[in-house]
Design a protein around this motif. Sequence first.
Motif, PDB file in Angstrom:
ATOM      1  N   GLU A 344       0.697  -1.062   0.086  1.00 48.24           N
ATOM      2  CA  GLU A 344       0.108  -0.001   0.043  1.00 48.24           C
ATOM      3  C   GLU A 344       0.883   1.157  -0.100  1.00 48.24           C
ATOM      4  O   GLU A 344       0.617   2.157  -0.670  1.00 48.24           O
ATOM      5  N   ASP A 345       1.983   1.322   0.909  1.00 46.44           N
ATOM      6  CA  ASP A 345       2.611   2.631   1.064  1.00 46.44           C
ATOM      7  C   ASP A 345       4.059   2.392   1.710  1.00 46.44           C
ATOM      8  O   ASP A 345       3.900   1.987   2.914  1.00 46.44           O
ATOM      9  N   LEU A 352       6.310   3.735  10.326  1.00 45.12           N
ATOM     10  CA  LEU A 352       5.758   2.851  11.375  1.00 45.12           C
ATOM     11  C   LEU A 352       6.673   1.967  11.980  1.00 45.12           C
ATOM     12  O   LEU A 352       6.277   0.992  12.926  1.00 45.12           O
ATOM     13  N   ARG A 457     -10.594  -8.229  -0.724  1.00 37.47           N
ATOM     14  CA  ARG A 457      -9.939  -8.793   0.470  1.00 37.47           C
ATOM     15  C   ARG A 457     -10.478  -8.632   1.537  1.00 37.47           C
ATOM     16  O   ARG A 457     -11.035  -7.613   1.922  1.00 37.47           O
ATOM     17  N   ILE A 461      -8.366  -8.996  10.456  1.00 40.68           N
ATOM     18  CA  ILE A 461      -8.608  -8.844  11.976  1.00 40.68           C
ATOM     19  C   ILE A 461      -9.995  -8.287  12.186  1.00 40.68           C
ATOM     20  O   ILE A 461     -10.373  -7.248  11.542  1.00 40.68           O
TER      21      ILE A 461
ATOM     22  N   ARG B  86      -1.376   9.303   4.489  1.00 46.28           N
ATOM     23  CA  ARG B  86      -0.795   8.087   3.989  1.00 46.28           C
ATOM     24  C   ARG B  86      -1.173   6.873   5.122  1.00 46.28           C
ATOM     25  O   ARG B  86      -0.591   6.134   5.517  1.00 46.28           O
ATOM     26  N   VAL B  87      -2.407   6.778   5.047  1.00 45.66           N
ATOM     27  CA  VAL B  87      -3.223   5.563   5.736  1.00 45.66           C
ATOM     28  C   VAL B  87      -2.945   4.484   4.625  1.00 45.66           C
ATOM     29  O   VAL B  87      -2.814   4.746   3.412  1.00 45.66           O
ATOM     30  N   PHE B  88      -3.261   3.269   4.848  1.00 47.71           N
ATOM     31  CA  PHE B  88      -3.276   2.155   4.000  1.00 47.71           C
ATOM     32  C   PHE B  88      -4.554   2.086   3.296  1.00 47.71           C
ATOM     33  O   PHE B  88      -5.546   1.414   4.023  1.00 47.71           O
ATOM     34  N   PRO B  89      -4.871   2.510   2.159  1.00 48.82           N
ATOM     35  CA  PRO B  89      -6.113   2.712   1.716  1.00 48.82           C
ATOM     36  C   PRO B  89      -7.172   1.339   1.622  1.00 48.82           C
ATOM     37  O   PRO B  89      -8.259   1.369   1.612  1.00 48.82           O
ATOM     38  N   ARG B  90      -6.441   0.185   1.296  1.00 57.51           N
ATOM     39  CA  ARG B  90      -7.166  -1.030   0.859  1.00 57.51           C
ATOM     40  C   ARG B  90      -7.300  -1.749   2.292  1.00 57.51           C
ATOM     41  O   ARG B  90      -7.919  -2.886   2.423  1.00 57.51           O
ATOM     42  N   MET B  91      -6.720  -1.350   3.456  1.00 56.67           N
ATOM     43  CA  MET B  91      -6.607  -1.973   4.690  1.00 56.67           C
ATOM     44  C   MET B  91      -7.631  -1.400   5.453  1.00 56.67           C
ATOM     45  O   MET B  91      -8.077  -0.089   5.292  1.00 56.67           O
ATOM     46  N   SER B  92      -8.436  -2.164   6.374  1.00 55.80           N
ATOM     47  CA  SER B  92      -9.314  -1.717   7.190  1.00 55.80           C
ATOM     48  C   SER B  92      -8.973  -0.495   8.233  1.00 55.80           C
ATOM     49  O   SER B  92      -7.599  -0.580   8.366  1.00 55.80           O
ATOM     50  N   GLU B  95      -7.129  -2.648  10.923  1.00 60.50           N
ATOM     51  CA  GLU B  95      -5.787  -3.277  10.199  1.00 60.50           C
ATOM     52  C   GLU B  95      -4.743  -2.025  10.266  1.00 60.50           C
ATOM     53  O   GLU B  95      -3.549  -2.307  10.633  1.00 60.50           O
ATOM     54  N   MET B  99      -1.164  -2.113  12.100  1.00 63.19           N
ATOM     55  CA  MET B  99       0.019  -1.743  11.315  1.00 63.19           C
ATOM     56  C   MET B  99       0.864  -0.600  12.463  1.00 63.19           C
ATOM     57  O   MET B  99       2.049  -0.707  12.593  1.00 63.19           O
ATOM     58  N   ARG B 130     -12.798   0.160   4.934  1.00 64.50           N
ATOM     59  CA  ARG B 130     -11.539   0.419   4.533  1.00 64.50           C
ATOM     60  C   ARG B 130     -10.890   1.949   4.654  1.00 64.50           C
ATOM     61  O   ARG B 130     -11.778   2.645   4.321  1.00 64.50           O
TER      62      ARG B 130
END
Lengths: 471, 236
Positions: A344-345, A352, A457, A461, B86-92, B95, B99, B130
């Motif tokens: 993703e990034d 992090l 997907r 969790i 900069r969040v992870f767009p496809r992750m909830s 999640e 991270m 998401r």
Amino acid sequence: MDARALLKDAGLAAFVAFALAFPMVGFQTIDVSGSHGITVVTRFGDVAIAVALVFIGRLALSLLQNRAMRLPILVLSAALAVGLPLLTTSYPVITWLSVIATAVIAVRAAWLVFDIADVVGRDEGNHLRDATAFIGRWFGPVLVVFAVLFPFLPMTSRYILDLGILVLTYVMLGWGLNVVVGLAGLLDLGYVAFYAVGAYSYAIIAQTFGWSFWVCLPLAGLFAAFFGVILGFPVLRLRGDYLAIVTLGFGEIIRIILLNWSSFSGGPNGISGVPRPSFLGFPFTANPPEGTRAFHQLFGLDFAPEHRIVFLYYLILALALVTNIFTLRIRKLPIGRAWEALREDEVACRALGINPTNTKLTAFAIGAMFAGFAGAFFATRQGFISPESFSFLESAVILAIVVLDGMGSQIGVVLAAVLLIGIPEFFRELAQFRMLAFGAAMVGIMIWRPRGLLAHRDPSIHLPKAVGGGA
Amino acid sequence: MLTVQGVSTSYGHIQALHGVDIDIRKGEIVTLIGANGAGKTTLLMTICGKPRVTGGRIVFGERDISQLPTFEIVRLGIAQAPEGRRVFPRMSVLENLQMGAIVADPAHFDADCHRVFKLFPILDQRKSQRAGTLSGGEQQMLSIGRALMSRPRLLLLDEPSLGLAPMIVKQIFSVIRDINEREGMTVFLVEQNAFHALRLAHRGYVLANGRVVLQGTGQELLANREVRAAYLEGGH
């Protein structure tokens, strides 16, 4: 839409079909024995049938807009899809095309008649999530049961079973590549290199030291993983297109080395006589060497060559399931989540506290390890390996399986592998039109499911209700 | 807690920072304000190890961190909500928080989640959604929440108000004050929104062309005529 507009629309579709079919289907060049060169045969009848099919099909699809027409069209098209193969046998190509066309119309009609889109599809996201969750919960286990029973089904011939083994090999490779491409987002066009490393490590170790399959299998995986790390190091800084080019090159390097280093790999002649696997030390042979017992004697069966095929089938099924369970599990571990986050990034990942170097290298290594296992299996199944089996086309097919599945879902890989490996076999009757039908199927998938068969997907969790639910 | 001593940074031949000195003490909110291109984000990224310092040093706690790779600096207890969220767009949402907690002890995970949801109740409602489908403000909240998940000793925020509605900016700034006052979190806040930032901060620095040109308490800087002329006139 009024009748004139409908007819005009269908006529236009038919015209396009005619323009395409006239040169491609209308003329066939065949090599008539006795004459010099080739002769042109015209097949305008086929063109007419094709154009008529398109006209009727387009008309039927348009008429589906009208609620009253939906049920009759559903019945008619379903009847035709089932009935056509029974009616005609002389024209396999036309029959197949009509069956597929009518089946597509029937599915579309059924979709509308039963209001599937309205019931669950109020918003596309929810609908997809429900469908995928449903598929994930029920379809997976059903598929596994089916796969376990598969060798004993009445329809399963030796040919079908061989095809099953082939499909499962690609399923396993797809699941392995999914770690690299789907989870970690590293586009790898040279995946077949690790498959080759696994196959050659197995073949050479097993021949040189005479160790059994079960000792060589982990070694093959280890070697492939090692090569994964070797590839990983130089490409750590690369992304996207550049990464793809380097991995592509790596795949070719491995193949060319195998092709030219004759003293080591046998060069273009490959390695033959690769040891066959045994069932816990009991070989699958009719006349075992002195002092050993063969598989059929152990169980008091009559000797049959199918035993080994069935054993190979279960072997690859087990290997594939191990790959699947492993990837499902690792997605929930920090390393698996780090892969996905890296996709993703990457900058956010660093911020992090994730070490991108280690994360990428483990993805390459683990993906490669599974390819190595699959390679070892391939070598023991074929008994013969040569660089020819590890061309770029293989990488492309495996990548196509992963991309087709929508990257990330496990069931999707199975469907995609069945489609990509099964369909070309299934269309064998179409002779020279086989690849055309295959290409058409691919185009169809890209039109209807541009983001992959199961492009969704699931979060890895969920919080237990007690913790998050309160606020 | 964090001392930036005479730090210079370059992008190729272009020097972006010229001997910047900044000192952040435990329990403070320190803000860095300045115009576009002054070097605010560069300083924040230099603290995180990319780009590297070309002169001077950065000390966190007792340790010189100026040569460490980014991920190790983060593991020492510096968390960042980067510019552009900069969040992870496809992750909830959940999640994403997970991270953030990747360097933290997993035993704290549930409690830390609860803490973030308490600060930003909207994230609790959105937790299985998401992150790419969140609004800008919600993504900023998630970015800060994600940073908090690592249980940092120092929180770096890069323009949390960027592109957000005034209401949301107010809410986010009140949360920053909250975690500072209640939990004693040390915050280093880089902002263009000088008015809000200076009202919130204990101390502030003004950066111009890669140099610190002014420093003082938030109140002092708010009252300063040059600061008013340069950053506060018009609006607010």
